[in-house]
Design a protein around this motif. Structure first.
Motif, mmCIF file in Angstrom:
data_model
loop_
_atom_site.group_PDB
_atom_site.id
_atom_site.type_symbol
_atom_site.label_atom_id
_atom_site.label_comp_id
_atom_site.label_asym_id
_atom_site.label_seq_id
_atom_site.Cartn_x
_atom_site.Cartn_y
_atom_site.Cartn_z
ATOM 1 N N ARG A 79 14.407 -28.708 39.925
ATOM 2 C CA ARG A 79 14.664 -29.748 40.934
ATOM 3 C C ARG A 79 15.890 -30.570 40.562
ATOM 4 O O ARG A 79 15.991 -31.075 39.445
ATOM 5 C CB ARG A 79 13.443 -30.666 41.021
ATOM 6 N N TRP A 131 18.183 -36.894 41.975
ATOM 7 C CA TRP A 131 18.807 -37.605 43.106
ATOM 8 C C TRP A 131 20.118 -38.242 42.631
ATOM 9 O O TRP A 131 20.142 -38.936 41.624
ATOM 10 C CB TRP A 131 17.848 -38.670 43.637
ATOM 11 N N ARG A 132 21.192 -38.015 43.369
ATOM 12 C CA ARG A 132 22.506 -38.516 42.941
ATOM 13 C C ARG A 132 23.071 -39.581 43.877
ATOM 14 O O ARG A 132 24.261 -39.872 43.860
ATOM 15 C CB ARG A 132 23.487 -37.346 42.823
ATOM 16 N N LEU A 141 23.066 -41.375 48.027
ATOM 17 C CA LEU A 141 23.132 -40.801 49.378
ATOM 18 C C LEU A 141 24.492 -40.199 49.723
ATOM 19 O O LEU A 141 24.579 -39.311 50.568
ATOM 20 C CB LEU A 141 22.675 -41.829 50.416
ATOM 21 N N GLN A 169 24.207 -36.680 48.468
ATOM 22 C CA GLN A 169 23.191 -35.957 49.232
ATOM 23 C C GLN A 169 23.697 -35.570 50.628
ATOM 24 O O GLN A 169 23.401 -34.476 51.103
ATOM 25 C CB GLN A 169 21.921 -36.822 49.363
ATOM 26 N N LEU A 176 22.542 -45.098 43.034
ATOM 27 C CA LEU A 176 21.545 -44.068 43.373
ATOM 28 C C LEU A 176 20.585 -44.535 44.470
ATOM 29 O O LEU A 176 19.384 -44.263 44.445
ATOM 30 C CB LEU A 176 20.777 -43.601 42.128
ATOM 31 N N ASN A 185 16.853 -42.174 49.457
ATOM 32 C CA ASN A 185 15.684 -41.409 49.011
ATOM 33 C C ASN A 185 14.448 -42.297 48.911
ATOM 34 O O ASN A 185 13.658 -42.174 47.973
ATOM 35 C CB ASN A 185 15.979 -40.743 47.660
ATOM 36 N N GLU A 206 17.037 -38.946 56.319
ATOM 37 C CA GLU A 206 15.898 -38.826 55.395
ATOM 38 C C GLU A 206 14.578 -38.714 56.149
ATOM 39 O O GLU A 206 13.692 -37.949 55.765
ATOM 40 C CB GLU A 206 15.855 -40.028 54.436
#
Ligand code: F0G
Length: 352
Positions: free
Chosen positions: A1, A4-5, A7, A10, A27, A30, A172
């Motif tokens: 997995r 998370w970096r 938005l 993403q 960050l 999410n 999201e």
């Protein structure tokens, strides 16, 4: 997995950034889409209700979504300082992201009408906090003029990069549900966020990530409801200080969202806001700030219009910890004081 970096990484393909853009991120994004069955039950028939809990962003509100974009783009353009007018959350986010990006932050706030946590944040992040003897609408007019005349970048939601970042909340929601909700209920102040969500849903729809568009329902506090009244409110009032706004900057955009989505604007009273605020905390375990609770207050107000089987998302824009004064003054019951430090006294106070 993949971790998370933030938005921008993403949703890079949907955002106006390039390889050269210096990404200033904490960050953000999410955030969880939480089912709220006790709220759903109050609607009285089978409905799926979720809250998009954006109070879990790094500075505690959805503003971080817009600010990662606005500050990254300001840095890319070589800005040394940014400015905003704010009812509190924008100033906290602007201060945090500006400092992280190595910039100065000036924030204009309406003196006496910013929740304690938000003021604490702006001060500790090291912003230049300027409290004016006026309201948010007056502050916004001033910062727009200042940004035209001095070397500071405006990071209110009239800066288009703000809405670009904020539209990712809609992405999201669709990514989580697998489609759009039937209804999106959202608090409206300056009307940037409702416009950003709509932009996000439309872009995803165009990309066939969802097969339709939601009905957009915007809720304003009754004492600060220009979009409901159809005219500017000169002296806006409400306990929900975050949305104490009488002349929204994104007025035309929000009206266009209403008609395109066959949605509507409604006013909710401070009592209805506080009821929803307490209900969310005491039945769902979710602590949001008063302005955020207006989305749930609004849903409960128009509950008879919700189609059976519908999926509804209420946006909770800010964390409850932002406004400890309102929580303490309006919680139910009050806490018991003056208890002697022994087992008998405590047990008695517990009602045993
Ligand atoms: N909810 C919260 C917690 C907010 O802080 C705001 C706006 C809104 C809702 C309304 O969003 O303005 O896009 O319609 N706060 C701004 C600020 C005005 O300065 O922090 P909107």
């Amino acid at each position: 997995r993949q971790p998370w970096r933030g938005l921008i990484e993403q949703y890079r393909e949907y955002l106006p950034v390039s390889e050269e853009t210096p990404v200033v991120t904490l960050l953000e994004g999410n955030t969880p889409l939480i089912p709220v069955p006790a709220i759903a039950k109050r609607i009285g028939r089978q409905v799926n209700v979720f809250v998009k809990y954006d109070g879990l962003n790094p500075t505690g509100s959805f503003k971080d979504r817009g600010m990662t974009m606005a500050i990254s783009k300001a840095k890319e353009a070589g800005a040394k300082a940014v400015i905003c007018a704010s009812t509190g959350n924008t100033s906290a986010a602007a201060a945090a992201y500006a400092k992280r990006g190595g910039m100065k932050a000036f924030v204009l706030i309406p003196d006496g009408y910013v929740a304690l946590g938000k003021l604490a944040q702006a001060l500790l992040y090291g912003a230049e906090v300027l409290a004016i003897e006026g309201n948010f609408d007056e502050a916004l007019e001033i910062v727009q003029k200042i940004a035209r005349n001095y070397p500071v970048t405006l990071v209110n939601s009239v800066n288009p990069y703000r809405l670009e970042g904020q539209k990712t909340a809609a992405f999201e929601i669709v990514d989580t549900l697998g489609n759009v909700p039937d209804w999106l209920c959202i608090p409206v102040g300056n009307a940037g966020n409702i416009s950003a969500y709509w932009m996000g849903f439309c872009e995803y729809h165009q990309d066939q990530k969802c097969d339709r568009l939601p009905k957009m329902l915007g809720f304003q506090a009754a004492g600060s409801a220009p979009l409901v009244k159809g005219e500017r409110v000169m002296h806006p009032e409400t306990i929900a200080t975050a949305i104490r706004i009488g002349n929204p900057a994104s007025w035309e955009k929000a009206v266009a969202v209403k008609s395109a989505s066959m949605g509507n604007f409604y006013a909710v009273s401070d009592e209805e806001i506080l009821d929803a605020y307490r209900l969310l905390a005491s039945t769902e375990g979710i602590f949001c700030e008063p302005a955020s609770a207006s989305s749930v207050a609004g849903l409960l107000k128009v509950k008879d219009q919700v189609p059976t089987g519908a999926t509804v998302v209420c946006v909770l824009t800010g964390n409850g910890l932002k406004d400890p004064d309102t929580a303490i003054n309006h919680s139910n019951p009050q806490f018991k004081k003056g208890i002697k430090p022994n087992i008998n006294a405590v047990a008695k106070a517990m009602g045993f």
